[in-house]
Design a protein around this motif. Structure first.
Motif, PDB file in Angstrom:
ATOM      1  N   SER A 500       0.809  -1.222   0.000  1.00 61.57           N
ATOM      2  CA  SER A 500       0.000   0.000   0.000  1.00 61.57           C
ATOM      3  C   SER A 500       0.837   1.265   0.000  1.00 61.57           C
ATOM      4  O   SER A 500       0.289   2.371   0.006  1.00 61.57           O
ATOM      5  N   ALA A 501       2.163   1.128  -0.024  1.00 60.72           N
ATOM      6  CA  ALA A 501       3.020   2.315   0.026  1.00 60.72           C
ATOM      7  C   ALA A 501       3.121   2.974  -1.344  1.00 60.72           C
ATOM      8  O   ALA A 501       2.899   2.340  -2.382  1.00 60.72           O
ATOM      9  N   GLN A 502       3.480   4.260  -1.335  1.00 56.33           N
ATOM     10  CA  GLN A 502       3.732   4.990  -2.573  1.00 56.33           C
ATOM     11  C   GLN A 502       5.172   5.494  -2.562  1.00 56.33           C
ATOM     12  O   GLN A 502       5.691   5.933  -1.548  1.00 56.33           O
ATOM     13  N   VAL A 503       5.806   5.404  -3.729  1.00 52.86           N
ATOM     14  CA  VAL A 503       7.153   5.938  -3.914  1.00 52.86           C
ATOM     15  C   VAL A 503       7.085   6.922  -5.072  1.00 52.86           C
ATOM     16  O   VAL A 503       6.549   6.600  -6.135  1.00 52.86           O
ATOM     17  N   ASP A 504       7.594   8.137  -4.864  1.00 54.65           N
ATOM     18  CA  ASP A 504       7.561   9.123  -5.936  1.00 54.65           C
ATOM     19  C   ASP A 504       8.860   9.909  -5.966  1.00 54.65           C
ATOM     20  O   ASP A 504       9.668   9.856  -5.036  1.00 54.65           O
ATOM     21  N   GLY A 505       9.063  10.621  -7.042  1.00 54.54           N
ATOM     22  CA  GLY A 505      10.284  11.395  -7.187  1.00 54.54           C
ATOM     23  C   GLY A 505      10.347  12.101  -8.519  1.00 54.54           C
ATOM     24  O   GLY A 505       9.321  12.418  -9.127  1.00 54.54           O
ATOM     25  N   ARG A 506      11.575  12.306  -8.992  1.00 54.31           N
ATOM     26  CA  ARG A 506      11.788  13.094 -10.204  1.00 54.31           C
ATOM     27  C   ARG A 506      12.860  12.438 -11.053  1.00 54.31           C
ATOM     28  O   ARG A 506      13.895  11.992 -10.541  1.00 54.31           O
ATOM     29  N   ALA A 507      12.598  12.338 -12.367  1.00 53.27           N
ATOM     30  CA  ALA A 507      13.565  11.791 -13.313  1.00 53.27           C
ATOM     31  C   ALA A 507      14.231  12.951 -14.047  1.00 53.27           C
ATOM     32  O   ALA A 507      13.566  13.853 -14.546  1.00 53.27           O
ATOM     33  N   ASP A 587       5.296   3.475   5.261  1.00 54.18           N
ATOM     34  CA  ASP A 587       4.755   4.789   4.966  1.00 54.18           C
ATOM     35  C   ASP A 587       5.241   5.333   3.633  1.00 54.18           C
ATOM     36  O   ASP A 587       4.976   6.492   3.297  1.00 54.18           O
ATOM     37  N   GLY A 588       5.956   4.536   2.843  1.00 50.60           N
ATOM     38  CA  GLY A 588       6.368   4.941   1.516  1.00 50.60           C
ATOM     39  C   GLY A 588       7.627   5.781   1.507  1.00 50.60           C
ATOM     40  O   GLY A 588       8.340   5.905   2.509  1.00 50.60           O
ATOM     41  N   LEU A 589       7.893   6.391   0.354  1.00 47.39           N
ATOM     42  CA  LEU A 589       9.110   7.164   0.149  1.00 47.39           C
ATOM     43  C   LEU A 589       8.800   8.263  -0.843  1.00 47.39           C
ATOM     44  O   LEU A 589       8.136   8.025  -1.863  1.00 47.39           O
ATOM     45  N   SER A 590       9.261   9.487  -0.560  1.00 44.20           N
ATOM     46  CA  SER A 590       8.937  10.622  -1.409  1.00 44.20           C
ATOM     47  C   SER A 590      10.195  11.405  -1.762  1.00 44.20           C
ATOM     48  O   SER A 590      11.172  11.420  -1.010  1.00 44.20           O
ATOM     49  N   GLY A 591      10.156  12.053  -2.939  1.00 46.78           N
ATOM     50  CA  GLY A 591      11.239  12.925  -3.357  1.00 46.78           C
ATOM     51  C   GLY A 591      12.498  12.213  -3.791  1.00 46.78           C
ATOM     52  O   GLY A 591      13.604  12.749  -3.655  1.00 46.78           O
ATOM     53  N   VAL A 592      12.374  11.025  -4.366  1.00 45.14           N
ATOM     54  CA  VAL A 592      13.540  10.251  -4.789  1.00 45.14           C
ATOM     55  C   VAL A 592      13.961  10.701  -6.191  1.00 45.14           C
ATOM     56  O   VAL A 592      13.164  10.642  -7.134  1.00 45.14           O
TER      57      VAL A 592
END
Length: 599
Positions: A500-507, A587-592
């Motif tokens: 259920s976690a979300q991982v987001d970021g920028r390429a 709790d996921g991961l953000s800003g990767v």
């Protein structure tokens, strides 16, 4: 006629008006206070935001690069971004036609994520930077200049056509040509696209409106003049008792020798067939094992196996005149010698037919017993409604699913036969086997055909439950969570976790500039294919993957990577060498950030 100014343009004009009003002028007797000027300047960005932003660009031909005029372009919300789209924007898409120069412009767009689509007759309708089911969302908002200079590429449609003739040069009437293509899901699998028939009065077939890609073709049919059951000469030979063998382009007897047709955008390719009649064989299909088979009567069905065996192409069989025998519902068919897929309620197998034969629906019924238990990794209660899915996989194009060696009859079931002319050569198919899981996590299945299967947990209409570990006795489990069944009874233990976690970021590229349309992969460090997650970077380089299970992953982004078979470890290996290692918790991961690799 004056162009309408919106968004940031009106904000700039407002700046100069405020500046002129705030700067002292000897012709004015009253000056505003310093505080009033500061307040007005601070409010200007909010005024611009309220007026909205612009999404604009040009639609161009993917081959020539020329403008595509009068293309239908639509803009619709694709989820929230910097701000929630206004209610009137969330309710419906905005549409317009491009100008003669291919340009389009949507003004007054609230900040957020949007899906931009374009369509024009003769082109592949698509979303912006679309690759299969993935596309690049366009981000509208302050500091998003890329949303105002989109280059929307539409690829021209192509076609494949050809003739189907017999050995005398006459058209094969009612021949069925099946078109197959490479799947766009990253697996590299060959999947059916559509079928076409040679019409009476013509010797040609046509597949039009095709996207660029790699295609394969197969043809089946029967001679219109063939007769079955007629008496022959003194040696029993009847020149009219004939059949056509299934054929793959270009002249191959099986899919292992099929030649691809590489169709480029806007091209028309030619693929011709020449079919040759051979003495026919007669096969009696009988529902001897009961159960549901190839039809409502429980009969087994014969089809033409193609590629990894997941495909069963239409046979073009001739139904014998005396097909109903003794009131038992059996069916006699006429086929050419060769290898066929035999399906029944018990599964799918393969048979080589070299003489008149009888096939029984019990032929594919045998398999290994399976039992085991599923438990949550954190010790929590198992969600209700879970089912264990076993999805058949195979090694390579043209091969059969892993199983018994050619000629074996003991591991995957025996074929009922009238002679030694039929041999078991393995099992085909990707039709998933589903097993219900009880409340305590236990499951059992009576018969699982020998082969290799990818393990999945299915939970219809609910959150994703991912398999994070598995162990077995009587079978082997690979690091990629595939189960190899050899025919012995199998006891399987599965560990699962809520994903259920979300991982987001920028390429971004090596200079830090955002890269849109890149393939972004989150690959489990343990190689478990069921945990892999995929995304496409948006116009501003942003990306997000959802339903991620906790664990260690390798993060990869590839520019123009959509044409590689990225679900295959061997195709992805060289990119994983430059991957970024990330650890995902509940709790996921953000800003990767991830640097985009080139092809």
């Amino acid at each position: 006629m004056h162009a309408r100014r919106t968004g940031a343009g009106r904000g700039v004009r407002g700046w100069f008006r405020v500046k002129r009003w705030c700067v002292p002028d000897r012709d004015r007797a009253i000056y505003p206070s310093l505080g009033a000027c500061v307040l007005l300047l601070l409010l200007l960005p909010a005024v611009a935001t309220a007026q909205g932003f612009t999404v604009a660009g040009q639609v161009v031909d993917g081959v020539s690069g020329s403008a595509v005029g009068r293309a239908a372009v639509s803009l619709e919300p694709a989820g929230t971004g910097a701000a929630e789209p206004a209610a009137d924007w969330a309710s419906a898409a905005r549409q317009l036609l491009t100008g003669v120069d291919g340009s389009f412009r949507f003004a007054g767009v609230p900040a957020g994520r949007y899906r931009v689509r374009a369509a024009r007759r003769g082109y592949v309708a698509a979303s912006f930077d679309q690759h299969g089911e993935y596309f690049a969302a366009v981000i509208a908002g302050a500091g998003r200049p890329e949303a105002e200079r989109l280059r929307f590429v539409l690829m021209p449609l192509g076609s494949i056509r050809g003739t189907v003739l017999d050995s005398t040069g006459d058209p094969v009437l009612a021949a069925t040509v099946t078109l197959l293509g490479t799947s766009r899901d990253g697996s590299g699998a060959i999947v059916p696209v559509r079928s076409a028939s040679v019409q009476r009065g013509s010797d040609r077939y046509t597949f039009s409106n095709l996207e660029p890609g790699t295609y394969y073709l197969a043809v089946t049919g029967r001679p219109w003049w063939a007769e079955s059951g007629e008496e022959g000469d003194s040696a029993g030979n009847n020149p009219l008792d004939v059949a056509y063998a299934p054929m793959f382009f270009d002249g191959a007897e099986s899919s292992s020798g099929a030649q691809p047709v590489v169709l480029r955008a806007g091209e028309s390719a030619e693929a011709n067939f020449s079919m040759h009649a051979v003495p026919a064989l007669h096969v009696l299909l009988r529902a001897g094992g009961g159960g549901s088979g190839g039809d409502a009567g429980g009969l087994p069905a014969l089809t033409v196996p193609a590629f990894d065996g997941a495909l069963g192409l239409p046979m073009g069989m001739f139904l014998g005149q005396g097909r109903q025998r003794g009131g038992d519902g059996s069916l006699q068919v006429t086929v050419a010698p060769g290898t066929y897929a035999l399906s029944s309620g018990g599964g799918v197998g393969a048979v080589t037919i070299s003489a008149d034969s009888t096939l029984d629906s019990a032929a594919t019924a045998a398999g290994a017993a399976l039992q085991g238990k599923v438990a949550m990794a954190d010790g929590s209660a198992l969600p209700s409604g879970l089912r264990l899915r076993l999805l058949g996989v195979s090694g390579d194009r043209g091969g059969v699913m892993d199983g018994p060696e050619a000629g074996s009859d003991g591991v995957g079931g025996r074929l009922q036969q009238t002679g030694s002319n039929i041999r078991y050569i393995g099992r085909f198919g990707r039709r998933p086997l589903e097993v219900a899981i009880a409340g305590d996590g236990s499951f059992a299945a009576d018969s699982v055909p020998a082969g290799r299967y990818r393990l999945e947990l299915a939970r219809p209409g609910a959150g994703v439950i991912a398999i994070t570990g598995a162990a077995a006795s009587g079978a082997t489990v690979g690091e990629d969570m595939t189960l190899r069944v050899q025919g012995e009874p199998v006891i399987l233990a599965v560990t699962a976790s809520a994903a259920s976690a979300q991982v987001d970021g920028r390429a971004a590229d090596g200079r830090g500039a955002p890269v849109g349309g890149a393939l972004v992969l989150l690959v489990p460090a343990n190689g478990a294919a069921t945990l892999e997650r995929v995304a496409e970077s948006n116009s501003d380089g942003g990306w997000a993957v959802r339903d991620v299970a906790p664990g260690e992953y390798r993060l990869v982004a590839i520019r123009d990577g959509w044409d590689i078979a990225w679900r295959r470890p061997e195709a992805l290996a060289r990119y994983l060498a430059g991957a970024t290692l990330v650890v995902v918790r509940g709790d996921g991961l953000s800003g990767v950030s991830v640097v985009v690799q080139g092809r």
